[in-house]
Design an enzyme around this catalytic site. Structure first.
Site, PDB file in Angstrom:
ATOM      1  N   SER A 104      69.476 -52.308  39.191  1.00  0.00           N
ATOM      2  CA  SER A 104      70.255 -51.346  39.953  1.00  0.00           C
ATOM      3  C   SER A 104      71.277 -52.063  40.824  1.00  0.00           C
ATOM      4  O   SER A 104      70.947 -52.979  41.576  1.00  0.00           O
ATOM      5  CB  SER A 104      69.310 -50.523  40.842  1.00  0.00           C
ATOM      6  OG  SER A 104      70.037 -49.590  41.599  1.00  0.00           O
ATOM      7  N   THR A 130      76.785 -48.741  35.149  1.00  0.00           N
ATOM      8  CA  THR A 130      77.510 -47.474  34.978  1.00  0.00           C
ATOM      9  C   THR A 130      79.001 -47.721  34.848  1.00  0.00           C
ATOM     10  O   THR A 130      79.671 -47.129  33.987  1.00  0.00           O
ATOM     11  CB  THR A 130      77.218 -46.549  36.168  1.00  0.00           C
ATOM     12  OG1 THR A 130      75.807 -46.345  36.267  1.00  0.00           O
ATOM     13  CG2 THR A 130      77.905 -45.206  35.991  1.00  0.00           C
ATOM     14  N   GLY A 183      67.409 -51.530  34.232  1.00  0.00           N
ATOM     15  CA  GLY A 183      66.923 -52.880  33.998  1.00  0.00           C
ATOM     16  C   GLY A 183      65.482 -53.042  34.448  1.00  0.00           C
ATOM     17  O   GLY A 183      64.840 -52.128  34.971  1.00  0.00           O
ATOM     18  N   SER A 210      72.971 -45.351  42.060  1.00  0.00           N
ATOM     19  CA  SER A 210      72.012 -45.833  41.064  1.00  0.00           C
ATOM     20  C   SER A 210      71.653 -44.701  40.105  1.00  0.00           C
ATOM     21  O   SER A 210      71.336 -43.581  40.520  1.00  0.00           O
ATOM     22  CB  SER A 210      70.754 -46.340  41.761  1.00  0.00           C
ATOM     23  OG  SER A 210      69.780 -46.701  40.806  1.00  0.00           O
TER      24      SER A 210
END
Length: 1533
Positions: A158, A163, A437, A212
């Site tokens: 994160s 993204t 992850g 996140s």
């Protein structure tokens, strides 16, 4: 990673350090397996030999862009390479075909703009610098070329930038395969805009990241056979439902809750929302705002994104109504009821929020309350209803909130997929996986277990891919790899997912037993996996367990595993929401396909997630994978901070080090034959001296060294782990021996040199001492002789000084006295003069001030009155403009009234003129008669006086007599007659005076009448002008649309519509005589020669007009046919342009309102240049259009009405009289022009470029011709760009020379190689010469030729410079020499082309010239930043210099780039520029605009004489074009 085998004293190594992970140092002592090293921070550390790794001292200072190129592929080498590149803002690095992206935590817009996309489009992998676009390009090209689906897996913890990376991938894929969708919305736009929607409902602030993703997302982009995006789908995994009800400080809930609380007031009022601090689901954390984020703007942006993805307004309202209901539901609290284990609403506030929730969900409030605090148990005998205690009721409330939100999120995903649409015919896809992850916190729960399970699955897929890539590389190179062991993590996956004994299976089993607890579940795990090597039981916990993952050991708390694994809907909740009157809410909870009597139906999140993951892995296995590993460099989320420990942990979690371990199991070091020989050739110089093949030479070198276990491929040398260190150790030994030999010789030379210097110095010292003693003796003798001379001269000097002092004082006193007297006199005169000037200026100022005041007062009065009149007129016009129909009627009436008033005004003027002329003639006659009579009277008076004087003199002269003398009768009669004549003259004079008085009286009366008529005439004229202006303004308002159309036509290249009914319009301009406009004011009719033309019958003029039209049409047809051929040039002048100009000027086409000849000429030019690849035709018309435009520019002048529409120009004609308009209409028609031409006895000669007042069609023709000139210019320029673009790609990087160039004595081979290298530049030079010759042959204006080549050289500069900055292999010393040699070819071309055609083209290469100059200079580390920016590269920006400096590498002499201080100063300056909002882009943009105007052409081109042009054969004998021969014949005669 294999431990080192060649660590010796003096080796540079990496040693483990608890603070910075790895630290570099130098080995100072080796004691068995203990290594003593001096670190760079000054400490001495002792480490085990197995934990020490060699350091590559020859690694580039900016790192390598592909870590497989590292000499030592181990953990500290990878970490150091990433750190060095991150320091230079190089955030992307390859590891084979894996991209590692380090989050910069700052905006780098120059890396992601459209220009960067254009650079990577079509570029091969590894050809340009590492970039996320390169991965997308590889995936897209593999899909297109091989027809196989591809996938891109983006992973990282994160805050690592997953993204944003996914967004960039989809942006680039949309750029490559974008296509318009239905209803104006594109598929790729909907996919990109789905990100804000999913982020609003699926992202939240966590400890590590402000945005996140709390779910996994796999985006499938579907492509058709043409490579265009034809559909898409979004798959999501494991939304973190518990966050809806539970958040920890300082995290936040999902963004949508805060966005809705910041919505516009009317929205919040509708949903009864307020400050987020008032809601229980939000106020568990003190964080409500995000830095730099405006929730109101984000709410509106989310709304817009929903519109784009196809969510209607009603659905959007329903979505946010459900979100608001969840917030209100969280504020419903419970208290203990009267009965045992019962609960009721706590207070009125809870009742209010419950009612609002029921209202928003469109359900019954009582039913909602019962669903929260009651449960129904169905038994075979009866139905039992029981109440829940407050804690259970709150759990029921939270379960309902989580269920509603989860269903809402699933609905959004389905809606997005349905809105985007999927292509059933698509055969290929590119999937982008944005997955969470590996996670390991202090307390890890069920979510972390599922996330890490996902990463284990992906890691297995990743390991298989890496091993496959290694196998492909080995197979491609044809080496033996059968013994390499594959590293797998299947045992961990079996521990988690195996049936029936896996963790997930045991968890499902525990969830199905009502009495199971987390303690029993944990004990079951302990018993089942007590002997499993990957399962660990913590010593101090009874409910926790640990699993040894590939990234490390993670301890899980099993306390909430059972609750979070259950995925069921309470029957009461289901029934409640199905009964909702809102179809949207009811649609979120569809009825179950099988109705059962049980309270709930069990469903496992773990099992469902495992099935989803299995489906995902099947999809990934059917595609060609590409990997992007995102890394977060620090936990404070700030730029320029690289934490080694944090990064190394992420590299382990991301599988990068696992991939390195797989690579190290085989051949971690791979070098091409050229690179291997270039580095280790010193170990066997005789091999380089021989003329061996590269592969043979490598084998001979390795055999001589005695290295075992290596493999030789087709193009590379493959070395096992540790062999590179061994080779480097031997190379260092050879270089050390060579250095010692050089030192020994150098020290001998220095000692001899010092001895000779000392001996020479001793001899020189002795000579100097003897000379010094002799000099001292001579100096003493000279001083004594000088003392005597000084005394004598001094005494003489004192006496003379005394005399001169007295004399000077006397002169000074006299001068002062005389000067004082003169100054007093001058001062007096100056004061007198100044006083006179001051008086004159003062009087002038007073008079000027008085005049200015009067002038200002007059202007103020005039402005006030005019403003008042203008406002009154404006009010009148505003009232008149309200009705369009009334305006048109008023227009017609006013036009008629203007015509009548104009007619009457002309008659009044004519009557006044005739009356004034008659009066003036009569008055002149009377004056002449009166003057004659006065002359006669004067003559008579003079005669009488003369007679009287003669008589008086005679009497006086006669002698006196006493006797009376008789008077003569004759004299008396004469006197009497004269007296009577005088009386008669007096009477006549009196009568004449009376007549004159009468005439004066009559004249004064006539003059008074004339003044009255003049006043009336002026009033009528003023009124007519006012009416005329009113008509103009009204017509201007009515014809706005026509004006806009005409303006657009001026700018268009399309052919303008031809005029219709030319004869009819010319007849209407003649205005035939009617009783309305043909009668005079007094009822009489006056016929003039001009009026005889106006009263001509229509029948009499129809025939000649028809004939003239036909004749004009034939001439135009012949002209168009003539210019459609290539007429060539006459004396360097284009014949077609000159013929067109002379014909248009002769036919007076520039002066007519409507004509079709311009349109036909434009059509001919357009059809002629419709050959974009025929440069010869384009150059021909470039010359003709430029020449014709020059002639038009110097001939045409815009009239006062040229900018108006044709209708307005008719009403604003220059002649206001009826006869003037009639004659103007006759002159303006093309028929009358042709008539004057046909009736002419001889052909008149053309004036040389006489000024013509152009009408609208002529000005439009000029605009269209300008547009065609710009179009032709652009086509020629772009054709040349297309021709040289492929060559520029070959010119930026020098082809690699053969190994023979490494050996001395091959000058001839090097010369041949250099000639081959320069061939591409010579091809460019050949293309430039070809175009230049083409331009010269077609007599193109040198001004335009200069502009073409200036832009071409600018294009070359942009392409070469951008390629230089994007490809590190181009920023080398030898490549700089190669490009410099090529630029010398272009410079030579500019010299040969001369300034007339090349102009400033050479200056356009200033960026690439200075960049190349920087590459090839020596001693770069000694250059300061000021010297670089001011002397070497003044044109380059700091961003460009920084990139060149960091990418530079010397492949020829091994020198370094600029110093670290200069790099640091550049970085500081770039930071300041970014703070000052200066663009940080280091790439240049190509300017494709038109670099000239019509005025530039007019100023730069020479005057063209059109008279001496030989007419073309087609029209030479035609009688209609006789005027083309006129000046030619005149010149020959």
């Amino acid at each position: 990673m294999v431990g080192p085998v060649n660590i010796i004293v003096g080796s540079h190594v990496w040693i483990e350090d608890p603070g910075v992970a790895w630290i570099d140092g130098e080995v100072v002592k080796i004691n068995g397996e203990q290594v003593h090293a001096q670190t760079t921070n000054g400490k001495t550390v002792v480490a085990n030999m197995a934990n020490v790794f060699p350091k590559d001292t020859e690694a580039p200072p900016g790192g390598v862009d592909d870590m497989t190129k590292l000499s030592y592929l181990h953990e500290p080498g990878v970490l150091n390479n990433l750190a060095m590149r991150y320091e230079l803002n190089e955030i992307y690095t390859y590891t084979g075909n894996i991209l590692i992206a380090v989050n910069p935590f700052q905006r780098l817009p120059h890396l992601y703009d459209t220009h960067m996309m254009e650079q990577y489009k079509g570029a091969g992998f590894g050809e340009l610098s590492p970039h996320v676009f390169a991965i997308a390009e590889v995936a897209y090209r593999a899909m297109i070329n091989e027809g196989k689906s591809n996938s891109i897996l983006v992973s990282g913890e994160s805050g690592a930038g997953k993204t944003e990376t996914t967004k960039m991938l989809m942006r680039y894929l949309a750029y490559l395969g974008g296509r318009s969708g239905v209803e104006g919305r594109t598929v790729e736009q909907q996919v990109l805009e789905s990100n804000p929607v999913l982020e609003a409902f699926g992202n939240a602030k966590t400890l590590r990241n402000n945005n996140s993703s709390r779910f996994g997302k796999f985006v499938e982009l579907q492509f058709d056979n043409c490579g265009r995006i034809s559909g898409a789908a979004v798959r999501t995994y494991l939304l973190e439902r518990s966050r809806v009800c539970q958040i920890s400080d300082p995290e936040r809930n999902y963004h949508c809750f805060y966005l809705l609380c910041a919505a516009p007031p009317e929205e919040r009022e509708k949903f009864k929302l307020g400050d987020p601090t008032k809601f229980h689901y939000l106020n568990q954390s003190k964080c409500y705002k995000l830095d730099g984020v405006d929730d109101t703007e984000e709410y509106l942006a989310t709304r817009r994104a929903m519109d784009i993805v196809g969510i209607s307004e009603e659905e959007q309202d329903s979505i946010f109504r459900v979100v608001a209901a969840i917030l209100h539901l969280g504020n419903v609290e419970f208290a203990k009821g009267k009965e045992i284990d019962s609960s009721v609403l706590k207070d009125k506030t809870s009742r209010f929020h419950l009612d609002v929730t029921a209202e928003l969900l469109r359900c019954d409030a009582k039913s909602l309350e019962d669903a929260l605090i009651k449960r129904v148990m169905v038994t075979p005998e009866e139905v039992i209803t029981r109440t829940l205690d407050p804690d259970s009721a709150m759990g029921s409330r939270d379960a309902l909130a989580k269920t509603i939100y989860s269903r809402l999120f699933d609905w959004l995903v389905d809606k997005i997929n349905n809105s985007i649409g999927q292509d059933p015919n698509s055969k290929t896809i590119i999937g982008v996986l944005d997955i969470y992850g590996f996670e390991s916190f202090k307390i890890n729960s069920f979510e972390q277990f599922c996330i890490n399970f996902t990463n284990e699955k992906l890691q297995q897929h990743f390991n298989q891919h890496v091993f496959k890539m290694e196998q492909e590389d080995y197979t491609k190179e044809e080496i033996n790899w059968s013994y390499i062991e594959f590293v797998d993590n299947k045992d961990v996956l079996d521990l988690i997912e195996k049936k029936p004994g896996g963790v997930i299976a045991l968890l499902d089993e525990a969830c199905m037993f009502p009495k199971s607890t987390h303690e029993t579940f944990a004990q079951k795990l302990y018993q089942t996996f007590k002997n499993h090597k990957r399962f660990i039981k913590p010593k101090l916990s009874r409910t926790s367990f640990a699993i040894s993952h590939y990234a490390g050991e993670v301890t899980y708390a099993a306390d909430l595993f059972l609750d979070k694994n259950k995925d069921y809907v309470v029957a009461e909740h289901q029934d409640l929401l199905i009964a909702s009157t809102d179809t949207f809410v009811a649609g979120l909870f569809p009825r179950l396909p099988e109705e059962t009597s049980s309270k709930t139906k069990f469903s496992s999140i773990g099992s469902r997630f495992k099935l989803q993951l299995q489906s995902l892995m099947e999809t990934l296995s059917s595609t060609e994978p590409h990997y992007i590993r995102c890394v977060k460099p620090n936990n404070v989320l700030k730029p320029a901070i690289f934490e080694n420990v944090n990064v190394i942990q992420q590299l382990r979690c991301g599988g990068v080090l696992e991939a390195i371990r797989i690579s190290c199991a085989g051949y971690p070091t791979k070098r091409t034959f050229y690179e291997f020989l270039n580095r280790f050739g010193v170990l066997a110089p005789e091999v380089l001296e021989g003329n061996y093949d590269d592969k043979v030479a490598c084998k001979m070198l390795l055999d001589k060294i005695g290295l075992k276990g290596y493999e030789l491929g087709k193009t590379k040398v493959f070395l096992r782990a540790g062999q590179m260190a061994e080779l480097d150790a031997r190379r260092a030994e050879v270089l050390g021996n060579a250095a010692r030999r050089i030192q020994r010789q150098s020290r001998t030379y220095i000692a001899c040199k010092e001895f000779r210097a000392l001996r020479g110095a001793a001899i020189v010292l002795q000579s100097n001492c003897r000379g010094k003693l002799a000099c001292n003796l001579y100096e003493e003798m000279r001083r004594q002789a000088a003392a005597v001379k000084i005394q004598k001269s001094f005494r003489r000097h004192i006496a003379r000084e005394s005399y001169l002092r007295i004399r000077h004082s006397t002169i000074t006193v006299q001068t002062s006295l005389r000067g004082m007297v003169a100054r007093n006199e001058f001062r007096f005169r100056k004061q007198m003069k100044a006083a006179t000037i001051i008086q004159a200026r003062l009087r002038g100022h007073l008079a000027h001030s008085y005049y200015k005041k009067l002038q200002k007062a007059a202007l103020s009065s005039q402005c006030g009155w005019r403003s008042r009149v203008a406002r009154r007129e404006l009010r009148t016009l505003k009232m008149a403009a309200r009705d369009t129909g009334a305006l048109r009627e008023a227009k017609d009436k006013l036009e008629k009234r203007v015509e009548e008033l104009t007619w009457r005004l002309q008659l009044e003027k004519r009557q006044r003129t005739e009356l004034e002329e008659a009066k003036a003639q009569e008055y002149a006659k009377q004056q002449e008669a009166l003057q004659a009579m006065r002359l006669e009277v004067e003559e008579a008076k003079a005669a009488v006086i003369r007679e009287r004087e003669a008589a008086r003199k005679a009497i006086e002269e006669a002698p006196p007599v006493i006797k009376e003398t008789p008077v003569l009768v004759e004299d008396t009669e004469k006197i009497n007659s004269l007296t009577s004549e005088v009386e008669a003259l007096k009477a006549s004079l009196q009568s004449e005076r009376e007549a004159a008085d009468n005439l004066k009286k009559t004249f004064s009366e006539a003059e008074a009448r004339n003044s009255e008529l003049a006043t009336e005439l002026e009033n009528a004229t003023r009124k007519a002008d006012q009416l005329h202006e009113s008509v103009q303004r009204l017509e201007e308002k009515l014809s706005n649309s026509e004006s806009e159309i005409q303006v657009l036509r001026k700018q268009a290249l399309a052919i303008s519509p031809t005029s219709r009914s030319m004869p009819a319009r010319s007849k209407t301009m003649l205005l035939p005589r009617t009783p309305e406009n043909g009668s005079l004011l007094n009822g009489e009719t006056k016929t003039t020669p001009d009026m005889t033309l106006a009263v001509r019958e229509p029948e009499s003029e129809e025939k000649p007009q028809k004939y003239l039209n036909e004749k004009q049409q034939e001439n135009q047809e012949l002209l168009v046919k003539c210019i459609s051929q290539n007429l060539g040039y006459d004396g360097g002048k284009p014949v077609a342009a000159c013929v067109i100009y002379k014909c248009l000027l002769q036919w007076r086409s520039f002066e007519v309102e409507r004509t079709s000849v311009f349109d036909r000429i434009i059509q001919t030019i357009a059809s002629a240049i419709d050959v974009p690849d025929n440069n010869e035709v384009l150059a021909y018309w470039l010359s003709n259009s430029a020449t014709l435009l020059l002639l038009l520019q110097r001939t045409l002048k815009a009239s006062g009405a040229a900018s108006l529409t044709p209708q307005r120009r008719r009403t604003t004609s220059t002649s206001t009289s009826l006869f003037g308009r009639m004659s103007q209409g006759l002159r303006g028609s093309p028929q009358s022009a042709a008539l004057s031409f046909m009736n002419r006895q001889g052909v008149a000669k053309l004036d040389d470029l006489r000024q013509v007042e152009a009408k609208y069609p002529a000005l439009l023709f000029k605009q269209q011709l300008t547009a065609f000139l710009e179009k032709i210019y652009g086509m020629i320029r772009d054709n040349l760009k297309k021709e040289i673009s492929p060559l520029l790609g070959l010119c930026i990087q020098a082809p690699r020379t053969s190994r023979g160039s490494l050996v001395k004595g091959r000058a001839q081979a090097n010369a041949v190689a250099q000639q081959a290298l320069i061939a591409h530049w010579q091809s460019i030079r050949k293309s430039l010469n070809s175009y230049l010759n083409l331009m010269k042959v077609n007599n193109a204006p040198p001004f335009l030729v200069r502009k073409v080549f200036t832009q071409i050289f600018s294009f070359v500069n942009v392409q070469l410079f951008n390629s230089l900055l994007l490809r590190r292999e181009c920023c080398s010393f030898s490549n700089g020499e190669y490009v410099k040699a090529g630029l010398a070819e272009l410079e030579q071309w500019c010299v040969e082309a001369t300034d007339e055609y090349a102009g400033s083209a050479w200056d356009e290469l200033r960026h690439i010239r200075q960049a190349v100059g920087f590459l090839v200079i020596h001693q770069k580390p000694k250059k300061t930043l000021d010297e670089i920016t001011r002397e070497l590269c003044p044109v380059l920006s700091i961003q460009q210099l920084y990139r060149i400096s960091t990418m530079y590498w010397d492949d020829k002499y091994g020198t370094h780039s600029v110093s670290s201080d200069v790099i640091a100063n550049m970085r500081v300056m770039m930071t300041e520029d970014s703070n000052n909002a200066v663009s940080s882009s280091f790439l240049l943009d190509d300017d494709s605009s038109i670099p000239f105007t019509v005025e530039d052409i007019s100023k730069s081109m020479k005057q063209v004489d059109v008279n001496d042009i030989e007419p073309p054969q087609l029209i030479r004998e035609n009688s209609g074009f006789v005027f083309l021969h006129t000046r030619k014949e005149g010149s020959t005669s």
